[in-house]
Design an enzyme around this catalytic site. Structure first.
Site, PDB file in Angstrom:
ATOM      1  CG  HIS A 293      -0.571   0.123   2.462  1.00 55.62           C
ATOM      2  ND1 HIS A 293       0.423  -1.043   3.074  1.00 55.62           N
ATOM      3  CD2 HIS A 293      -0.468   1.162   3.579  1.00 55.62           C
ATOM      4  CE1 HIS A 293       0.780  -0.701   4.313  1.00 55.62           C
ATOM      5  NE2 HIS A 293       0.239   0.665   4.502  1.00 55.62           N
ATOM      6  CG  HIS A 295      -0.009   4.190   4.803  1.00 57.35           C
ATOM      7  ND1 HIS A 295      -0.760   3.464   5.503  1.00 57.35           N
ATOM      8  CD2 HIS A 295      -0.642   5.252   4.374  1.00 57.35           C
ATOM      9  CE1 HIS A 295      -2.048   3.742   5.474  1.00 57.35           C
ATOM     10  NE2 HIS A 295      -2.183   4.897   4.918  1.00 57.35           N
ATOM     11  CG  ASP A 297       4.902   3.075   7.363  1.00 53.44           C
ATOM     12  OD1 ASP A 297       4.111   3.400   6.561  1.00 53.44           O
ATOM     13  OD2 ASP A 297       4.427   2.371   8.500  1.00 53.44           O
ATOM     14  CG  HIS A 298       4.331  -0.059   4.269  1.00 50.53           C
ATOM     15  ND1 HIS A 298       4.177  -1.554   4.434  1.00 50.53           N
ATOM     16  CD2 HIS A 298       3.913   0.632   5.388  1.00 50.53           C
ATOM     17  CE1 HIS A 298       3.757  -1.444   5.849  1.00 50.53           C
ATOM     18  NE2 HIS A 298       3.671  -0.508   6.371  1.00 50.53           N
TER      19      HIS A 298
HETATM   20 ZN    ZN Z   1       0.227   1.640   6.507  1.00 49.59          ZN
END
Ligand code: ZN
Length: 489
Positions: A293, A295, A297-298
């Site tokens: 996804h 976000h 932090d990904h």
């Molecule tokens: Zn997330």
């Protein structure tokens, strides 16, 4: 800040008079209810008590080692009823049970008990087999000393209900084979011990146990809870208590898929790149970088990794992730039910599941044959999942959880943060039950006349620290949207 590791000790129990060429060990399955590594196969052990240091261990090289040996012996006794002490040779099984009762009931501390019955520990009965530190991606961390112990004559380990659900003798080779065949979930020190013992009890056994840096307290970077799946936690600016995002490398003889290289930090990007380079050096190609996804932090390390790999490795994600990302270019779109099959051996096939709720374009990946589900941020091994509208949607999230719950043959969940989850169905059920309970409480609160989200948080999230109330307010809004869509308010 990562949690500080707590001192712990564990025992690799060897069967008496076992075949040195193919030794038998006693391994246990940790209870499904345990917060730390519930459902994992491991060795008996646990945290060191203050009282462990009060025990006089003969022939111990120093007080620290003595305390660790004492703790290891106590845990072995508490968890399996095996008393690896000197002076206790004449104790009957019944007497050992009564001693254990003294200890468990708190009538006597471990040190008092040993003194009282004129028993003592000898360091020569405990062969040091390394010291492993839980990597910093876990909320609970241990600095665990491992000891090889020969099961004393006329004693049989007996799993005492509580922290463990079962245990058995088996050869190290059989145990390791079960892991290779996806039948169990285990952590690196357990696997290292089984692999080492599977090669036989040789004169250089200790050296082989201590031959890798992780056996000297350096946390493992590559964590293989299951064959062909590497969890590579990278430090990220994520939501506490998580401090890391789990990047996953799914590989076989020819190809590698890289999921969520999320770190924006150069040192972490370099560590991941070094791991990937090594795997490439063994004859593999990176097929794709895949995003669960959008976000930060990904996706924070995607561009750096892509550049490191020469720029030609495609990035793949769901269309709704691709649309929302401005800094990362998505080359290939993944749709619900798309199958990604790796070239090479063994055969690995992942099916993408569009599972929105935490984020619109959220994808999970299911390897049905191997029993693995990459859950992204829908289920995590540390902390909780934030449902923050408009990307987040509680109703859709619960549908996604139901869909994940309906998948066949789930043996392990690999989440976007924290360690693997070895109790998949139970964990998904907990997630669903937790949200429905919140929903009921919110509905009751609304019906009692409190309708402002902030006031609802104060009323319902009494178990959550005020620091997290801002997040909770977003979750309340998501719940209210769902209740509205369900026609309940
Ligand atoms: Zn997330």
């Amino acid at each position: 800040m990562s949690a500080t590791p707590k001192d712990a000790a564990a025992v690799i129990l060897l069967r008496q008079n076992t075949d040195p060429a193919n030794p038998e060990v006693f391994w246990v399955k940790r209870s499904d209810k345990l917060a730390f590594l519930g459902g994992f196969h491991a060795f008996p052990g646990g945290q060191i008590d203050a009282d462990d240091a009060a025990v006089n261990v003969r022939n111990a090289p120093n007080p620290e080692t003595a305390a660790m040996i004492s703790g290891a012996a106590r845990e072995l006794f508490e968890e399996l009823g095996v008393l690896a002490v000197r002076g206790g040779e004449t104790l009957t099984k019944g007497q050992r049970v009564s001693l254990l009762d003294d200890l468990e009931s708190g009538r006597m501390t471990w040190s008092k008990l040993l003194d009282h019955y004129e028993l003592h520990l000898d360091a020569n009965d405990f062969t040091y087999a390394g010291r492993w530190v839980t990597p910093p991606f876990n909320a609970r961390r241990f600095d665990t000393w491992f000891f090889l112990v020969n099961c004393p004559p006329r004693q049989e380990p007996n799993v005492i209900a509580g922290e463990l659900s079962s245990g058995e003798w088996l050869t190290a080779r059989d145990a390791y084979d079960r892991w290779l065949h996806d039948q169990v979930v285990a952590v690196p020190p357990t696997l290292h011990a089984l692999r080492t013992l599977a090669a036989g009890i040789t004169p250089n056994l200790s050296e082989r146990f201590l031959s890798i840096p992780q056996a000297h307290g350096e946390p493992a970077r590559r964590i293989t809870f299951r064959p062909n799946y590497i969890c590579f936690p990278v430090r990220t600016p994520t939501r506490p208590p998580a401090t890391h995002t789990c990047c996953y490398l799914v590989y076989n003889s020819k190809e590698i898929l890289i999921f969520d290289p999320g770190s924006p930090y150069e040192d972490e990007q370099e560590a991941l790149a070094a791991c990937v380079d090594e795997m490439i050096g063994e004859g593999r190609q990176v097929r794709e970088i895949i995003l669960t996804h959008l976000h930060p932090d990904h996706v924070g390390g995607v561009n750096a990794l892509k550049a490191h790999l020469g720029g030609s490795v495609p990035v793949a994600a769901h269309a709704q992730t691709a649309d929302a990302l401005s800094d990362v270019h998505v080359d290939r779109l993944i749709e619900d039910n798309d199958v990604i099959a790796l070239e090479g051996e063994p055969r690995i096939q992942l099916r993408a599941l569009h599972t929105p709720g935490h984020a619109l374009g959220h994808l999970c990946f299911h390897d049905e044959a191997r029993g693995v589900l990459l859950t992204g941020d829908n289920i995590v091994g540390i902390g909780s999942v934030l449902i923050d509208p408009p990307q987040g949607n509680m109703r859709v999230y619960l549908q996604s959880l139901e869909r994940m719950r309906s998948l066949p043959n789930l043996g392990v969940l690999f989440g976007g943060h924290g360690p693997a989850i070895a109790t998949p169905y139970q964990k998904i059920d907990e997630y669903i039950a937790h949200r429905l309970e919140r929903e009921r409480n919110i509905l009751d609160t609304v019906r009692s006349g409190i309708t402002d989200p902030k006031a609802i948080v104060a009323h319902v999230y009494t178990d959550v620290s005020p620091k997290a109330h801002g997040m909770a307010e977003r979750a309340v809004i998501a719940h209210l949207e769902k209740l509205h869509d369900d026609g309940l308010i």
